[in-house]
Design a protein around this motif. Structure first.
Motif, PDB file in Angstrom:
ATOM      1  N   VAL A 169      57.986 -14.710 -31.452  1.00 46.56           N
ATOM      2  CA  VAL A 169      56.810 -14.881 -30.606  1.00 46.56           C
ATOM      3  C   VAL A 169      57.181 -15.840 -29.481  1.00 46.56           C
ATOM      4  CG1 VAL A 169      54.417 -15.665 -30.516  1.00 46.56           C
ATOM      5  CG2 VAL A 169      55.316 -14.606 -32.615  1.00 46.56           C
ATOM      6  N   ALA A 170      57.038 -15.374 -28.240  1.00 48.17           N
ATOM      7  CA  ALA A 170      57.293 -16.242 -27.086  1.00 48.17           C
ATOM      8  C   ALA A 170      55.966 -16.792 -26.589  1.00 48.17           C
ATOM      9  CB  ALA A 170      58.002 -15.464 -25.981  1.00 48.17           C
ATOM     10  N   ARG A 171      55.941 -18.101 -26.330  1.00 51.67           N
ATOM     11  CA  ARG A 171      54.697 -18.757 -25.904  1.00 51.67           C
ATOM     12  C   ARG A 171      54.817 -19.200 -24.441  1.00 51.67           C
ATOM     13  NH1 ARG A 171      56.068 -22.025 -30.909  1.00 51.67           N
ATOM     14  NH2 ARG A 171      56.927 -23.492 -29.406  1.00 51.67           N
ATOM     15  N   ASP A 172      53.688 -19.230 -23.760  1.00 51.58           N
ATOM     16  CA  ASP A 172      53.694 -19.962 -22.499  1.00 51.58           C
ATOM     17  C   ASP A 172      53.390 -21.424 -22.812  1.00 51.58           C
ATOM     18  OD1 ASP A 172      50.939 -20.294 -22.731  1.00 51.58           O
ATOM     19  OD2 ASP A 172      50.436 -18.758 -21.249  1.00 51.58           O
ATOM     20  N   SER A 173      53.329 -22.244 -21.791  1.00 54.11           N
ATOM     21  CA  SER A 173      53.087 -23.663 -22.060  1.00 54.11           C
ATOM     22  C   SER A 173      51.749 -24.102 -21.495  1.00 54.11           C
ATOM     23  CB  SER A 173      54.236 -24.515 -21.499  1.00 54.11           C
ATOM     24  OG  SER A 173      54.504 -24.155 -20.166  1.00 54.11           O
ATOM     25  N   GLY A 174      50.837 -23.143 -21.356  1.00 47.14           N
ATOM     26  CA  GLY A 174      49.506 -23.486 -20.878  1.00 47.14           C
ATOM     27  C   GLY A 174      49.110 -22.511 -19.792  1.00 47.14           C
ATOM     28  N   PRO A 175      47.852 -22.569 -19.380  1.00 45.90           N
ATOM     29  CA  PRO A 175      47.345 -21.613 -18.398  1.00 45.90           C
ATOM     30  C   PRO A 175      48.221 -21.536 -17.159  1.00 45.90           C
ATOM     31  CG  PRO A 175      45.564 -22.920 -19.283  1.00 45.90           C
ATOM     32  CD  PRO A 175      46.831 -23.503 -19.838  1.00 45.90           C
ATOM     33  N   GLY A 183      58.411 -22.074 -25.393  1.00 49.01           N
ATOM     34  CA  GLY A 183      59.279 -21.935 -26.563  1.00 49.01           C
ATOM     35  C   GLY A 183      58.922 -20.706 -27.385  1.00 49.01           C
ATOM     36  N   THR A 184      59.570 -20.583 -28.515  1.00 53.40           N
ATOM     37  CA  THR A 184      59.372 -19.417 -29.373  1.00 53.40           C
ATOM     38  C   THR A 184      59.169 -19.857 -30.813  1.00 53.40           C
ATOM     39  OG1 THR A 184      61.719 -19.157 -29.858  1.00 53.40           O
ATOM     40  CG2 THR A 184      60.864 -17.965 -27.929  1.00 53.40           C
ATOM     41  N   GLN A 185      58.625 -18.946 -31.590  1.00 51.68           N
ATOM     42  CA  GLN A 185      58.544 -19.155 -33.037  1.00 51.68           C
ATOM     43  C   GLN A 185      58.718 -17.785 -33.687  1.00 51.68           C
ATOM     44  OE1 GLN A 185      54.288 -20.463 -32.409  1.00 51.68           O
ATOM     45  NE2 GLN A 185      54.013 -19.547 -34.435  1.00 51.68           N
ATOM     46  N   THR A 186      59.156 -17.788 -34.922  1.00 54.49           N
ATOM     47  CA  THR A 186      59.312 -16.507 -35.610  1.00 54.49           C
ATOM     48  C   THR A 186      58.200 -16.339 -36.630  1.00 54.49           C
ATOM     49  OG1 THR A 186      60.779 -17.493 -37.243  1.00 54.49           O
ATOM     50  CG2 THR A 186      61.811 -16.434 -35.340  1.00 54.49           C
ATOM     51  N   ILE A 187      57.834 -15.093 -36.855  1.00 54.34           N
ATOM     52  CA  ILE A 187      56.876 -14.776 -37.909  1.00 54.34           C
ATOM     53  C   ILE A 187      57.521 -13.761 -38.849  1.00 54.34           C
ATOM     54  CG2 ILE A 187      54.849 -15.353 -36.546  1.00 54.34           C
ATOM     55  CD1 ILE A 187      54.411 -12.409 -35.993  1.00 54.34           C
ATOM     56  N   SER A 188      57.128 -13.810 -40.097  1.00 53.14           N
ATOM     57  CA  SER A 188      57.814 -13.043 -41.143  1.00 53.14           C
ATOM     58  C   SER A 188      56.898 -12.012 -41.754  1.00 53.14           C
ATOM     59  CB  SER A 188      58.303 -13.986 -42.252  1.00 53.14           C
ATOM     60  OG  SER A 188      59.110 -14.990 -41.703  1.00 53.14           O
ATOM     61  N   ARG A 189      57.494 -11.016 -42.371  1.00 51.57           N
ATOM     62  CA  ARG A 189      56.727  -9.963 -43.031  1.00 51.57           C
ATOM     63  C   ARG A 189      55.924 -10.543 -44.183  1.00 51.57           C
ATOM     64  NH1 ARG A 189      60.341  -6.681 -45.852  1.00 51.57           N
ATOM     65  NH2 ARG A 189      59.221  -4.709 -45.745  1.00 51.57           N
ATOM     66  N   PHE A 190      54.678 -10.115 -44.288  1.00 47.86           N
ATOM     67  CA  PHE A 190      53.852 -10.424 -45.459  1.00 47.86           C
ATOM     68  C   PHE A 190      53.797  -9.134 -46.259  1.00 47.86           C
ATOM     69  CE2 PHE A 190      49.207 -11.213 -46.918  1.00 47.86           C
ATOM     70  CZ  PHE A 190      49.643 -11.570 -48.179  1.00 47.86           C
ATOM     71  N   VAL A 191      54.522  -9.119 -47.364  1.00 46.29           N
ATOM     72  CA  VAL A 191      54.601  -7.935 -48.209  1.00 46.29           C
ATOM     73  C   VAL A 191      54.001  -8.301 -49.556  1.00 46.29           C
ATOM     74  CG1 VAL A 191      56.139  -6.303 -49.345  1.00 46.29           C
ATOM     75  CG2 VAL A 191      56.673  -7.128 -47.047  1.00 46.29           C
ATOM     76  N   SER A 203      53.430 -22.338 -36.591  1.00 47.74           N
ATOM     77  CA  SER A 203      54.372 -23.388 -36.203  1.00 47.74           C
ATOM     78  C   SER A 203      53.641 -24.529 -35.532  1.00 47.74           C
ATOM     79  CB  SER A 203      55.421 -22.841 -35.224  1.00 47.74           C
ATOM     80  OG  SER A 203      56.265 -21.941 -35.867  1.00 47.74           O
ATOM     81  N   LEU A 204      54.208 -25.706 -35.709  1.00 49.71           N
ATOM     82  CA  LEU A 204      53.679 -26.876 -35.013  1.00 49.71           C
ATOM     83  C   LEU A 204      54.121 -26.832 -33.560  1.00 49.71           C
ATOM     84  CD1 LEU A 204      54.502 -29.640 -37.647  1.00 49.71           C
ATOM     85  CD2 LEU A 204      52.270 -28.610 -37.161  1.00 49.71           C
ATOM     86  N   MET A 205      53.329 -27.398 -32.689  1.00 47.84           N
ATOM     87  CA  MET A 205      53.712 -27.483 -31.282  1.00 47.84           C
ATOM     88  C   MET A 205      53.022 -28.673 -30.648  1.00 47.84           C
ATOM     89  SD  MET A 205      51.779 -24.145 -30.304  1.00 47.84           S
ATOM     90  CE  MET A 205      53.061 -23.605 -31.445  1.00 47.84           C
ATOM     91  N   THR A 206      53.406 -28.918 -29.397  1.00 52.43           N
ATOM     92  CA  THR A 206      52.866 -30.107 -28.737  1.00 52.43           C
ATOM     93  C   THR A 206      51.963 -29.771 -27.565  1.00 52.43           C
ATOM     94  OG1 THR A 206      54.886 -30.210 -27.438  1.00 52.43           O
ATOM     95  CG2 THR A 206      54.787 -31.591 -29.409  1.00 52.43           C
ATOM     96  N   SER A 207      51.922 -28.501 -27.138  1.00 53.67           N
ATOM     97  CA  SER A 207      50.956 -28.152 -26.089  1.00 53.67           C
ATOM     98  C   SER A 207      50.331 -26.809 -26.429  1.00 53.67           C
ATOM     99  CB  SER A 207      51.645 -28.094 -24.719  1.00 53.67           C
ATOM    100  OG  SER A 207      52.526 -26.988 -24.686  1.00 53.67           O
ATOM    101  N   ARG A 208      49.114 -26.640 -26.026  1.00 47.14           N
ATOM    102  CA  ARG A 208      48.394 -25.432 -26.384  1.00 47.14           C
ATOM    103  C   ARG A 208      48.819 -24.271 -25.492  1.00 47.14           C
ATOM    104  NH1 ARG A 208      41.883 -24.144 -26.355  1.00 47.14           N
ATOM    105  NH2 ARG A 208      42.184 -21.906 -26.501  1.00 47.14           N
ATOM    106  N   PRO A 209      49.380 -23.216 -26.095  1.00 48.40           N
ATOM    107  CA  PRO A 209      49.733 -22.055 -25.274  1.00 48.40           C
ATOM    108  C   PRO A 209      48.490 -21.242 -24.932  1.00 48.40           C
ATOM    109  CG  PRO A 209      50.374 -21.686 -27.558  1.00 48.40           C
ATOM    110  CD  PRO A 209      49.736 -23.050 -27.500  1.00 48.40           C
ATOM    111  N   ASP A 210      48.585 -20.476 -23.842  1.00 45.57           N
ATOM    112  CA  ASP A 210      47.472 -19.641 -23.399  1.00 45.57           C
ATOM    113  C   ASP A 210      47.727 -18.170 -23.748  1.00 45.57           C
ATOM    114  OD1 ASP A 210      44.972 -19.401 -22.166  1.00 45.57           O
ATOM    115  OD2 ASP A 210      45.882 -18.865 -20.244  1.00 45.57           O
ATOM    116  N   TYR A 211      48.996 -17.767 -23.652  1.00 45.28           N
ATOM    117  CA  TYR A 211      49.359 -16.388 -23.993  1.00 45.28           C
ATOM    118  C   TYR A 211      50.647 -16.378 -24.811  1.00 45.28           C
ATOM    119  CZ  TYR A 211      45.859 -14.241 -21.086  1.00 45.28           C
ATOM    120  OH  TYR A 211      44.659 -13.824 -20.578  1.00 45.28           O
ATOM    121  N   VAL A 212      50.745 -15.374 -25.669  1.00 45.69           N
ATOM    122  CA  VAL A 212      51.992 -15.162 -26.403  1.00 45.69           C
ATOM    123  C   VAL A 212      52.415 -13.707 -26.222  1.00 45.69           C
ATOM    124  CG1 VAL A 212      51.597 -16.955 -28.122  1.00 45.69           C
ATOM    125  CG2 VAL A 212      50.734 -14.636 -28.536  1.00 45.69           C
ATOM    126  N   ARG A 213      53.709 -13.478 -26.414  1.00 38.26           N
ATOM    127  CA  ARG A 213      54.244 -12.131 -26.263  1.00 38.26           C
ATOM    128  C   ARG A 213      55.239 -11.884 -27.388  1.00 38.26           C
ATOM    129  NH1 ARG A 213      57.196 -11.989 -21.073  1.00 38.26           N
ATOM    130  NH2 ARG A 213      58.812 -12.963 -22.315  1.00 38.26           N
TER     131      ARG A 213
END
Ligand SMILES: [Zn+2]
Length: 791
Positions: A169-175, A183-191, A203-213
């Motif tokens: 998951v790629a994040r922006d760093s705000g509007p 930055g990025t974070q990974t997400i895993s399969r829930f099986v 994931s923990l972070m220090t600024s609120r992202p506005d969009y993720v891709r």
């Protein structure tokens, strides 16, 4: 969408009435280069004022609306420009478009372009195009918890069942910032049970992202706006002087019952105690001992009397007579049983376990029952044993009754005659969960002690019929407090004499009261409960075999009860049905409808927000949802019985982080989840007061299939949509618009272009859109044509 449009229209008329005389405009409105601009309404008396506005050189878009009381223009202005216009005498209305809106559009655009690229790629090689990306972001939730900031993302990938890739998951760093800059974070399969459900991760972070891709391993792309999960509300529902914090220590079931009796006595106009119809089997056991060590020579002895009724006074001795050729015999003196073991010519003991068992049953039958150990044939020669007292193993003080235990609920409300909407809260199905009962007590105290001076509490009690059962499993609860902290189940021993019925098995006995109910149970073939009498999830010998369970069934059968909370610990989960599935293939109990699910989610947001107000504890999105989606299958649980058998909106709390935390923590958990339980009462009250008819909308988008379009419905509140596509009037027998899948929104219907769609929406309180009479006779249902919007 509908609500927003309505708000804009409403604002125009009253505001236009205060349009001032406009002073000559300044030459320069003062746009500062790095300020962001919004589209803002300017409310004008007439076209002369419009001309004056134009003369300022302000950036106007093309939207000029004439109303009965004047003209509304849309200006694209920065905060400085807005201030200058106001200073010049212009009246500003709503901001209709903010900088963040633009970025939302940009992100949507990015996603759409990505889809088109994917479509075109396929279009160049095949006659059809992919409708959507193979990756779909279900939720992207930002929240604070404690002092941390967290981003939780859930996404479904079309290849998720077979491919094991994590997703990035790629994040922006705000509007307004680039996606990826945060930055990025990974997400895993829930099986679960071999079935891929979705990818998830936080994931923990220090600024609120506005969009993720997310870019899937196949190159498909999904972009989503980040929502705030449980934002801090501006106001507290607790009025001035609202009293709370009434619990100062853990309470045993006896003390819990004492407390609600005191409360009912103190508030006789508002509360009463109800003894539930079934007494438990009691905090009592037969006195027992197991003599010997090797399994084939062990002897199990149980008193016939309960331990506290004389069984604990019985003793057994296996005596070596110290003589050759002695015969096996049993002497009983009072409650002292002496077994004289047989010997051979050399004076060695020869009695086997089976022989001693037979002798005991013959010679001490009025006092005890003996049996070989766990089904052994008992062929081993027994070892002599000194006098051993039988014991029931129970160490609670005499203030804890050993009799079958009456189970109590406190019923709270000004009108306790069944005429008011009922709400049920119950705790301690699981004995070792000591905090949940405190939550119910704290809630009862808050409701009763704030009634006299807090208007909102008064409204709740005047209009609701609240049942609170602080401990539905008091025997297990007492056992957990005084004998075995980890006790989960009730105290009933269903183990056979050939099994674990002996003294050494006593901490494994009992039925899991949250697996003994009637719907989607082990007995129906569902997963997550055991047939073993010593299992932590033992379902019992049959549905409702236990008095604890029959009591809850009785409570749930009160016809006015529409909402319930089953309080457990731990894990900080908040869940609802379905709570069970069958394996293989993970066949779920029926899922709630889209409307029901959105009602669950909507109420959940309120309840979890109240919880969070105590100390910013966020029950996470990943721990909110149907039990079987976020936790595991629990066949025969009470929430499912209440929902499927009685139609009660039934939630489950999993309070806190452990069963018996240190008091300071237990106290905080009590306060925060009592916030949530009181909020459930407010949710119930809102439901009762809901006279607002839902509104719905239909949207049409292109389909990949030739001659087809995609159709979805939106509603202004949790509401069911029934529709027809054959030109007939919709009724409750028409097709119910459904969910796209687990934790997704509404489904996408693919219909031939030009299809006449008729529909109506109805909320869970029974309010029907346009007040349509949905019997097929009315005509004021919604109508639309499945064609792409023009433009
Ligand atoms: Zn539990």
């Amino acid at each position: 969408m509908l609500a927003a449009a309505a708000a804009v229209v409403l604002l125009v008329s009253p505001a236009a009435a205060i349009v001032p005389q406009v002073a000559p405009p300044p030459a320069d409105l003062g746009r500062v280069a790095d300020e962001e601009a919004s589209v803002v309404e300017v409310l004008l008396a007439d076209t002369a004022q419009l001309d004056a506005l134009v003369a300022t050189g302000v950036d106007l878009d093309h939207d000029v609306t004439r109303t009965d009381s004047g003209v509304v223009a849309h200006a694209v202005i920065t905060p400085n420009e807005a201030a200058a216009l106001t200073a010049a005498g212009f009246t500003l209305g709503n901001a209709v478009h903010r900088p963040g809106d633009a970025r939302a559009r940009v992100a949507e655009r990015e996603a759409t372009i990505a889809e088109h690229v994917a479509e075109n790629r396929e279009f160049s090689t095949a006659a059809t195009v992919a409708d959507v990306s193979d990756i779909k972001i279900i939720r992207a939730d930002y929240y604070t918890s404690g002092t941390s900031q967290v981003l939780s993302v859930e996404a479904k990938w079309a290849q998720g069942q077979t491919a094991t890739n994590t997703l990035t998951v790629a994040r922006d760093s705000g509007p307004g910032t680039e996606i990826g800059s945060g930055g990025t974070q990974t997400i895993s399969r829930f099986v679960d049970a071999g079935v891929y459900l979705y990818h998830r991760g936080a994931s923990l972070m220090t600024s609120r992202p506005d969009y993720v891709r997310i870019t899937s391993p196949t190159g498909d792309v999904a972009v989503a706006k980040v929502r705030e999960w449980l934002p801090t509300p501006d106001t507290s529902p607790e009025g001035p002087g609202y009293q709370k914090d009434f619990v100062t220590s853990y309470l045993t079931p006896t003390e819990l019952y004492g407390r609600i009796h005191q409360l009912a006595a103190a508030f006789p106009d508002l509360a009463e105690i109800v003894e539930l119809p079934y007494r438990t089997n009691g905090y009592r056991r037969h006195a027992q001992a197991v003599l010997g060590t090797a399994n084939d020579s062990r002897i199990a002895v149980d008193s016939l009397a309960w331990g506290h009724q004389g069984g604990n006074d019985i003793s057994v001795e296996l005596a070596n007579p110290g003589a050759a050729n002695a015969a096996l015999s049993v002497n009983v003196t009072g409650k002292a049983i002496r077994v004289n073991l047989a010997t051979d010519a050399a004076g060695a003991v020869t009695s086997t376990a089976a022989q001693v068992v037979a002798a005991l049953n013959a010679g001490a039958g009025p006092l005890v029952r003996a049996y070989t150990y766990r089904g052994s044939a008992g062929t081993g020669v027994v070892a002599p044993a000194a006098r051993t007292s039988l014991s029931d193993g129970l160490s609670a003080p005499a203030s804890v009754s050993r009799d079958p235990q009456p189970v109590y609920a406190i019923r709270i409300g000004k009108h306790r005659d069944g005429s008011k909407l009922g709400v049920l809260a119950y705790a301690q199905e699981h004995a070792r969960e000591w905090v949940p009962p405190l939550v119910t007590i704290e809630t009862a105290e808050r409701l009763l002690r704030n009634y006299a001076h807090d208007g909102q509490t008064k409204q709740l009690l005047n209009n609701l019929d609240i049942w609170i059962a602080p401990s539905v499993n008091p025997d297990g609860g007492h056992y957990s407090f005084y004998d075995f902290n980890s006790q989960r189940k009730n105290m009933t021993n269903h183990c056979p004499l050939t099994g674990a019925a002996d003294y050494l098995g006593r901490n494994s006995w009992g039925v899991d009261n949250n697996r003994n109910y009637t719907e989607y149970s082990l007995f129906d073939g569902y997963s997550g409960a055991s047939t073993s009498c010593t299992s932590g999830t033992y379902a019992g010998p049959s549905e409702l075999s236990e008095p604890e369970n029959r009591n809850l069934d009785w409570l749930a059968a009160r016809p006015n009860i529409k909402f319930s909370m089953n309080l457990h610990s731990s894990g900080n989960y908040f869940m609802w049905s379905p709570g069970a599935y069958a394996v293989p293939d993970r066949i779920s109990a029926p899922r709630p409808t889209l409307a029901q699910e959105s009602a669950f989610w909507g109420a959940s947001a309120r309840i979890l927000t109240s919880i969070k107000q105590h100390r910013n504890l966020a029950v996470t999105p990943a721990r909110t949802g149907p039990i079987s989606d976020v936790l595991y299958s629990a066949a025969g649980n009470s929430g499912d019985m209440l929902w499927y058998k009685y139609g009660i909106y039934a939630w489950n709390f999993e309070v806190g982080t452990e069963f018996q935390p240190e008091w300071d923590e237990a106290h905080d958990e009590t306060m925060e989840f009592a916030n949530g339980l009181v909020e459930l009462m407010r949710v119930a009250r809102s439901f009762d007061q809901d006279n607002t008819r839902p509104e719905s909308s239909m949207s049409v988008t292109p389909s990949a299939a030739a001659g087809m379009v995609n159709v979805t419905f939106g509603v202004t509140e949790p509401a069911a949509v029934f529709y027809t596509v054959d030109g007939s009037a919709p009724t409750y027998s028409s097709v119910l618009y459904g969910s796209a899948g687990i934790r997704e929104g509404g489904e996408t219907l693919t219909l031939p272009v030009g299809t006449e769609v008729h529909w109506f929406s109805v909320d869970s309180a029974g309010n029907v859109e346009n007040n349509y009479t949905a019997d097929g006779g009315g005509r004021n249902y919604r109508k639309g044509q499945a064609v792409l919007p023009t433009g």
